[in-house]
Design a protein around this motif. Structure first.
Motif, short mmCIF file in Angstrom:
data_model
loop_
_atom_site.label_atom_id
_atom_site.label_comp_id
_atom_site.label_asym_id
_atom_site.label_seq_id
_atom_site.Cartn_x
_atom_site.Cartn_y
_atom_site.Cartn_z
N LEU A 163 41.24 -16.91 13.39
CA LEU A 163 40.64 -15.72 14.01
C LEU A 163 40.58 -14.56 13.04
O LEU A 163 39.61 -13.80 13.03
N GLY A 164 41.64 -14.41 12.23
CA GLY A 164 41.65 -13.32 11.26
C GLY A 164 40.50 -13.42 10.28
O GLY A 164 39.86 -12.42 9.94
N ARG A 165 40.22 -14.67 9.82
CA ARG A 165 39.08 -14.85 8.91
C ARG A 165 37.77 -14.57 9.62
O ARG A 165 36.85 -13.98 9.04
N MET A 166 37.67 -14.99 10.87
CA MET A 166 36.44 -14.83 11.62
C MET A 166 36.16 -13.37 11.95
O MET A 166 35.01 -12.92 11.93
N LEU A 167 37.23 -12.60 12.22
CA LEU A 167 37.07 -11.24 12.74
C LEU A 167 37.64 -10.18 11.80
O LEU A 167 37.89 -9.06 12.24
N ALA A 201 36.10 -6.48 19.76
CA ALA A 201 36.67 -6.74 18.45
C ALA A 201 35.88 -7.81 17.70
O ALA A 201 35.82 -7.81 16.47
N ALA A 202 35.28 -8.75 18.45
CA ALA A 202 34.57 -9.86 17.83
C ALA A 202 33.15 -9.50 17.41
O ALA A 202 32.59 -10.15 16.52
N LEU A 203 32.57 -8.48 18.03
CA LEU A 203 31.18 -8.12 17.75
C LEU A 203 31.09 -7.08 16.63
O LEU A 203 32.01 -6.29 16.44
N LEU A 228 33.36 -15.16 24.14
CA LEU A 228 34.61 -15.73 24.62
C LEU A 228 34.66 -17.24 24.37
O LEU A 228 35.72 -17.78 24.02
N ALA A 229 33.54 -17.90 24.57
CA ALA A 229 33.50 -19.35 24.32
C ALA A 229 33.81 -19.64 22.85
O ALA A 229 34.55 -20.57 22.53
N GLU A 230 33.26 -18.83 21.95
CA GLU A 230 33.51 -19.03 20.52
C GLU A 230 34.97 -18.73 20.17
O GLU A 230 35.61 -19.46 19.41
N LEU A 231 35.51 -17.64 20.73
CA LEU A 231 36.91 -17.30 20.47
C LEU A 231 37.83 -18.41 20.98
O LEU A 231 38.77 -18.82 20.29
N GLY A 232 37.57 -18.87 22.21
CA GLY A 232 38.38 -19.94 22.76
C GLY A 232 38.28 -21.21 21.95
O GLY A 232 39.29 -21.90 21.73
N ASN A 233 37.08 -21.51 21.48
CA ASN A 233 36.87 -22.71 20.66
C ASN A 233 37.67 -22.63 19.37
O ASN A 233 38.32 -23.61 18.95
N VAL A 234 37.66 -21.47 18.72
CA VAL A 234 38.41 -21.29 17.48
C VAL A 234 39.91 -21.43 17.73
O VAL A 234 40.62 -22.13 16.99
N VAL A 235 40.42 -20.77 18.78
CA VAL A 235 41.85 -20.82 19.06
C VAL A 235 42.30 -22.23 19.39
O VAL A 235 43.25 -22.77 18.79
N LEU A 236 41.63 -22.87 20.34
CA LEU A 236 42.07 -24.20 20.79
C LEU A 236 41.91 -25.25 19.70
O LEU A 236 42.82 -26.05 19.46
N ASN A 237 40.77 -25.26 19.03
CA ASN A 237 40.54 -26.29 18.03
C ASN A 237 41.42 -26.11 16.79
O ASN A 237 41.90 -27.10 16.23
N SER A 238 41.63 -24.87 16.37
CA SER A 238 42.50 -24.64 15.21
C SER A 238 43.92 -25.08 15.50
O SER A 238 44.56 -25.77 14.70
N ALA A 239 44.43 -24.69 16.67
CA ALA A 239 45.80 -25.04 17.04
C ALA A 239 45.95 -26.55 17.21
O ALA A 239 46.89 -27.16 16.69
N LEU A 240 45.03 -27.17 17.94
CA LEU A 240 45.15 -28.60 18.22
C LEU A 240 44.94 -29.44 16.96
O LEU A 240 45.60 -30.47 16.79
N ALA A 241 44.06 -29.01 16.07
CA ALA A 241 43.81 -29.77 14.85
C ALA A 241 45.06 -29.81 13.98
O ALA A 241 45.42 -30.85 13.40
N LEU A 242 45.74 -28.66 13.88
CA LEU A 242 46.95 -28.64 13.05
C LEU A 242 48.05 -29.46 13.70
O LEU A 242 48.76 -30.22 13.01
N VAL A 243 48.23 -29.33 15.01
CA VAL A 243 49.25 -30.13 15.70
C VAL A 243 48.97 -31.62 15.53
O VAL A 243 49.88 -32.42 15.28
N ALA A 244 47.70 -32.01 15.66
CA ALA A 244 47.33 -33.41 15.49
C ALA A 244 47.68 -33.89 14.08
O ALA A 244 48.18 -35.01 13.89
#
Length: 221
Positions: free
Chosen positions: A30-34, A95-97, A114-130
């Motif tokens: 998120l920090g890189r994105m925003l 903050a995102a715009l 919101l869909a993009e923010l949620g996608n970044v949060v969930l996918n980043s977290a789950l990818a690292l955990v995986a």
């Protein structure tokens, strides 16, 4: 009321550590994105029966709520959610715009952002955990839904109907408690409390416990 799998203290600590690492990765993304305008806190974690989740969300966050929902597949079958109070959604969207977007245009862009923010949060977290667990985790497309905790969870039944039909029979819900912190140009900012929720069917709940055991084994070997 169904019973969630019982985790040992060591398993709970391992799950909290994985959540900490995963949410930290999501915060970096998120920090890189925003440009650092939204960050995530270190979470605490709990595992509860799926039929307790709606009440917990309503009591902790106070409806109306906003949820970003994604189907889960691979290692875990079920539904992943990022949930927070609806009153906190506009500060996150602002903050995102880009700062030159007129305030009157923000509401109509809200769901897309919101869909993009949620996608970044969930996918980043789950990818690292995986990656840490050595198993693949797949996600579907993000969907934004609003309402009470029960209405948010009903969206999971649409995203993954077969999985959610079985979730009450030995399934489990993992809740990560998070704070989303915004910092806007000019000094404006707000802290938005939220939850990352993983709703898992019975097989996936058992897989999570077994995978945590193997993860712990690697750490102590």
């Amino acid at each position: 009321m169904t019973a969630a799998p019982m985790l040992s203290e060591l398993e709970r600590d391992a799950l909290a550590e994985l959540g900490n690492i995963g949410i930290g990765k999501a915060s970096t993304a998120l920090g890189r994105m925003l440009d650092g305008l939204v960050t995530l806190s270190v979470p605490s974690v709990e595992m509860v029966p799926p039929d307790e989740v709606a009440g917990l969300l309503d009591r902790a966050l106070a409806p109306p709520l906003v949820g970003v929902s994604e189907r889960l597949g691979g290692l875990f079958a079920g539904c992943a959610l990022l949930v927070f109070p609806q009153g906190g959604s506009l500060p996150l969207v602002r903050a995102a715009l880009p700062p030159d977007v007129p305030a009157d245009d923000v509401p109509e862009l809200e769901d897309e952002v919101l869909a993009e923010l949620g996608n970044v949060v969930l996918n980043s977290a789950l990818a690292l955990v995986a990656n840490l667990l050595g198993e693949p985790v797949d996600t579907g497309l993000p969907v934004v839904v609003r309402g009470s905790g029960a209405e948010i969870l009903r969206r999971c039944a649409v995203v993954a109907p077969a999985i959610m039909a079985e979730a009450g029979a030995g399934g489990a819900a993992v809740l990560f408690h998070i704070d989303l912190r915004t910092a806007l140009p000019g000094g404006d900012g707000v802290v938005v409390g939220g939850r990352v929720v993983l709703l898992l069917d019975a097989g996936s709940a058992g897989t999570l416990q077994a995978t945590l055991g193997r993860y712990i084994g690697r750490l102590v070997a």
